[in-house]
Design an enzyme around this catalytic site. Structure first.
Site, PDB file in Angstrom:
ATOM      1  N   ASP A 255      50.706  21.897  14.821  1.00 36.58           N
ATOM      2  CA  ASP A 255      50.816  21.491  16.218  1.00 36.58           C
ATOM      3  C   ASP A 255      50.066  20.179  16.472  1.00 36.58           C
ATOM      4  O   ASP A 255      48.930  20.000  15.999  1.00 36.58           O
ATOM      5  CB  ASP A 255      50.192  22.612  17.076  1.00 36.58           C
ATOM      6  CG  ASP A 255      50.317  22.364  18.560  1.00 36.58           C
ATOM      7  OD1 ASP A 255      51.454  22.253  19.035  1.00 36.58           O
ATOM      8  OD2 ASP A 255      49.276  22.278  19.239  1.00 36.58           O
ATOM      9  N   GLU A 315      54.460  18.494  13.897  1.00 41.47           N
ATOM     10  CA  GLU A 315      54.843  17.984  15.221  1.00 41.47           C
ATOM     11  C   GLU A 315      54.290  16.567  15.296  1.00 41.47           C
ATOM     12  O   GLU A 315      53.167  16.336  15.738  1.00 41.47           O
ATOM     13  CB  GLU A 315      54.274  18.836  16.352  1.00 41.47           C
ATOM     14  CG  GLU A 315      54.863  18.405  17.683  1.00 41.47           C
ATOM     15  CD  GLU A 315      54.069  18.825  18.908  1.00 41.47           C
ATOM     16  OE1 GLU A 315      54.615  18.737  20.013  1.00 41.47           O
ATOM     17  OE2 GLU A 315      52.900  19.235  18.785  1.00 41.47           O
TER      18      GLU A 315
HETATM   19  C1  GLC Z   1      52.314  21.069  21.293  1.00 39.08           C
HETATM   20  C2  GLC Z   1      53.155  22.250  21.702  1.00 39.08           C
HETATM   21  C3  GLC Z   1      53.071  22.411  23.202  1.00 39.08           C
HETATM   22  C4  GLC Z   1      51.624  22.663  23.567  1.00 39.08           C
HETATM   23  C5  GLC Z   1      50.734  21.545  23.047  1.00 39.08           C
HETATM   24  C6  GLC Z   1      49.277  21.892  23.140  1.00 39.08           C
HETATM   25  O1  GLC Z   1      52.798  19.885  21.820  1.00 39.08           O
HETATM   26  O2  GLC Z   1      54.467  22.061  21.266  1.00 39.08           O
HETATM   27  O3  GLC Z   1      53.874  23.464  23.644  1.00 39.08           O
HETATM   28  O4  GLC Z   1      51.501  22.765  24.948  1.00 39.08           O
HETATM   29  O5  GLC Z   1      50.986  21.291  21.683  1.00 39.08           O
HETATM   30  O6  GLC Z   1      48.912  22.804  22.160  1.00 39.08           O
END
Ligand code: GLC
Length: 601
Positions: A255, A315
């Site tokens: 993440d 991500e």
């Molecule tokens: C990432 C996740 C999102 C979350 C953020 C904070 O972007 O995809 O849903 O709110 O991280 O953890």
């Protein structure tokens, strides 16, 4: 000791030896690394003289189709209106039939759910909302039987403020975990250490009265950032990954990796004119994201992952290809699958824009990862749809990202054409950014609504009251009805995924863009040695004619054999010099080196 007891003991030694090597876990027999010991060689391997074979990580993820599950919304097994792990377990058969090889489950760990799981209070357990560790083990085991691997979401930038590490950290300036988070003095009374603003609104610094310092949070105040410069944090977080690998997890989606490090001198970010949806000043996040130190962490995580033949998906919120390229690592030694989120942000049905993005990603020298939707973004059905031909457009988008060279990650419900269902009133909003940013930012509830399984009340998701309202379109767009309709989006996905799993050119072929000046029709060849597949996608609402001469690419036959199309009249095949396309249509055909009659001579 009896012979039986001795055999059990030897087997136990062998299993722990193999687990140490990262074998025996989460791997389907079909794709287990070549070096894994087969059961018949077990007793030999346990003998002291046997030479340990170093396992080589495989590329299983290159041929896999990934599927993102938002567990709160997938399937509810106990009627509380929230999805859970037993619910996922009950749908593995559906996923297998669909052609899914790996599921990525967004956070299901204990959490106060401020950010619906992205605020983790304990990394080594399951939140009771979703079930228990034994439910997880059972689901993972059954998934393995269906040759589906399980990938978890690793929230490594921050924890919940209810995590025991943070509870200790905030308890005193000298506590054991104080330096696990980023604590600083303010510049003066009521003045945070610098001008950084949180992505989710307000200052990125939260004052804590107990110890009279500020802590840093890139997201919500309830999500304090970990201090990745502290080796103890790194050790603890690396151990978390091992703990799950040893439970059979086949990898992680990491993440928000861009946000792990901050400038140690906390320099102010440059401010831009205007305000954002939360009323904060616009700024360039120059000193709090994408710091180079993140690459050391990723290399380390990759070394651990390789021991378990696991995959790391990122991500990676990149702005350009150079940034994306860096996430693969200079020696291909960081993320195997950094997501190309720039592809997802091509919000037009525009062949030129897609061509540019695909060419750039292919040039990045890593294995591309294509995504068209996720739990943070308006559903692809709405983003690409024109309001009238959304079903046809959904098939065009599937025809694109499931036939490109790379690994696709689907988002649950995409395969049935689920649409966004944004809250109508502020009082109904669940996602805190929607409450804060209303009405400009309605939050992410709309793309997280329950999976539509059938046409019964609550779409078969729950027997209780679903945590988010289900859009009326569930009556037509649901799994049960679409399975019965040969022209549905779902049936198209199933055919496409079956083709992608068996066609060599779609699995391993290179990507050759064709007719690059065509503003309406996107076409390309996937070519593997003597085999090639032609993909033609009419992204416009008008009929189009296209012409191909594939002799320069080595495929001189004037005919293509249809593999899959949305145009019934093309089932029999196509003449490459003149292909007539209906609006928003897909044609996928096999092309040959020479015409059939020439072959016979
Ligand atoms: C990432 C996740 C999102 C979350 C953020 C904070 O972007 O995809 O849903 O709110 O991280 O953890």
């Amino acid at each position: 000791m009896s012979q039986g007891a001795l055999r059990i003991l030897l087997k136990k030694i062998l299993v722990s030896f193999l687990l140490g090597l990262g074998l025996c876990v989460g791997q389907s027999p079909a794709t287990r690394p070549q070096t894994a010991q087969s059961p018949t060689t077990q007793s030999k391997a346990a003998q002291p003289k046997a030479k340990a074979v170093k396992p080589q990580p495989s590329d299983w993820w290159k041929h896999a189709v990934f599927y993102e599950i938002y567990p709160r919304s997938f399937a509810d097994s106990n009627g509380d209106g929230l999805g859970d792990l037993n619910g996922i377990n009950s749908k593995l058969g559906y996923l297998k039939e669909l052609g899914v090889d790996a599921i990525w489950i967004t956070p299901c760990f204990p959490s106060p759910q401020v950010d619906f799981g992205y605020d983790v209070s304990n990394y080594e357990d399951i939140d009771p909302t979703y079930g228990s560790l034994s439910d997880f083990d059972q689901m993972r085991k059954e998934a393995q039987q269906d040759h589906i691997r399980v990938i978890l979401d690793f929230v490594l930038n921050h924890t919940s403020d209810q995590n025991e590490w943070f509870i200790d950290s905030r308890s005193s300036r000298t506590s054991k975990h104080r330096d696990w988070y980023i604590w600083r003095d303010g510049k003066g009374p009521n003045q945070p250490p610098n001008n950084w603003v949180a992505l989710f609104g307000g200052s990125a610094w939260q004052f804590d009265g107990k110890t009279k310092q500020y802590y840093y949070h890139y997201f919500y105040p309830q999500q304090p950032d970990l201090n990745w410069r502290n080796p103890a944090v790194k050790d603890a977080m690396f151990d978390v990954t091992r703990w799950w690998y040893n439970r059979g997890v086949a990898g992680f989606r990491l993440d928000a990796v861009d946000t792990l490090f901050e400038d140690p001198n906390l320099r102010d970010n440059p401010v831009l004119p205007g305000k954002n949806v939360y009323g904060d000043p616009n700024m360039v996040n120059q000193y709090n994201i994408k710091l180079p130190e993140v690459h050391d962490v990723l290399k380390g995580l990759r070394q651990v992952a390789d021991k378990y033949d696991a995959v790391l998906v990122g991500e990676t919120a990149t702005d350009n290809i150079d940034q994306l390229k860096q996430y693969y690592g200079d020696q291909g030694n960081e993320l195997q699958m950094p997501m190309d989120l720039m592809f997802m942000k091509v919000n037009d049905l525009s062949p030129p824009k897609f061509r540019t993005q695909i060419a750039a990603v292919n040039a990045a020298e890593g294995w591309p990862v294509y995504v068209i939707g996720n739990h943070d973004l308006v559903r692809s059905y709405n983003r690409y749809g024109d309001g009238k031909h959304n079903d046809a457009i959904a098939k065009v988008m599937a025809g694109l990202y499931l036939t490109l060279r790379g690994t696709p990650i689907m988002y649950y419900g995409e395969e049935i054409g689920m649409q966004n269902n944004d809250p109508k009133f502020k009082k109904d909003v669940k996602d805190p950014i929607g409450k804060l940013g209303w009405p400009h930012e309605k939050g992410r509830d709309g793309e997280r609504t329950p999976m539509q399984w059938n046409g019964t009340p609550n779409a078969g998701f729950t027997t209780g009251i679903p945590w988010l309202p289900i859009p009326a379109s569930y009556k037509t767009h649901n799994v049960a009805s679409e399975l019965k309709d040969p022209n549905s989006i779902l049936v198209f996905y199933k055919h496409l995924l079956a083709l992608r799993h068996t066609n060599r050119a779609l699995l391993d072929g290179d990507y050759l863009a064709l007719n690059q000046d065509d503003p309406n029709v996107m076409s390309y060849l996937r070519r593997y040695k003597d085999e090639a597949v032609l993909v033609v996608l009419n992204m416009s609402g008008q009929p189009q004619m296209v012409h191909f001469d594939l002799a320069p690419q080595g495929f001189a036959s004037p005919q293509a054999r249809t593999l899959l199309t949305t145009m019934p009249e093309m089932q029999g095949g196509a003449t490459l010099s003149d292909i007539s396309l209906t609006p928003f249509s897909v044609y996928i055909g096999e092309v040959m080196k020479q015409a059939a009659e020439q072959k016979q001579q």
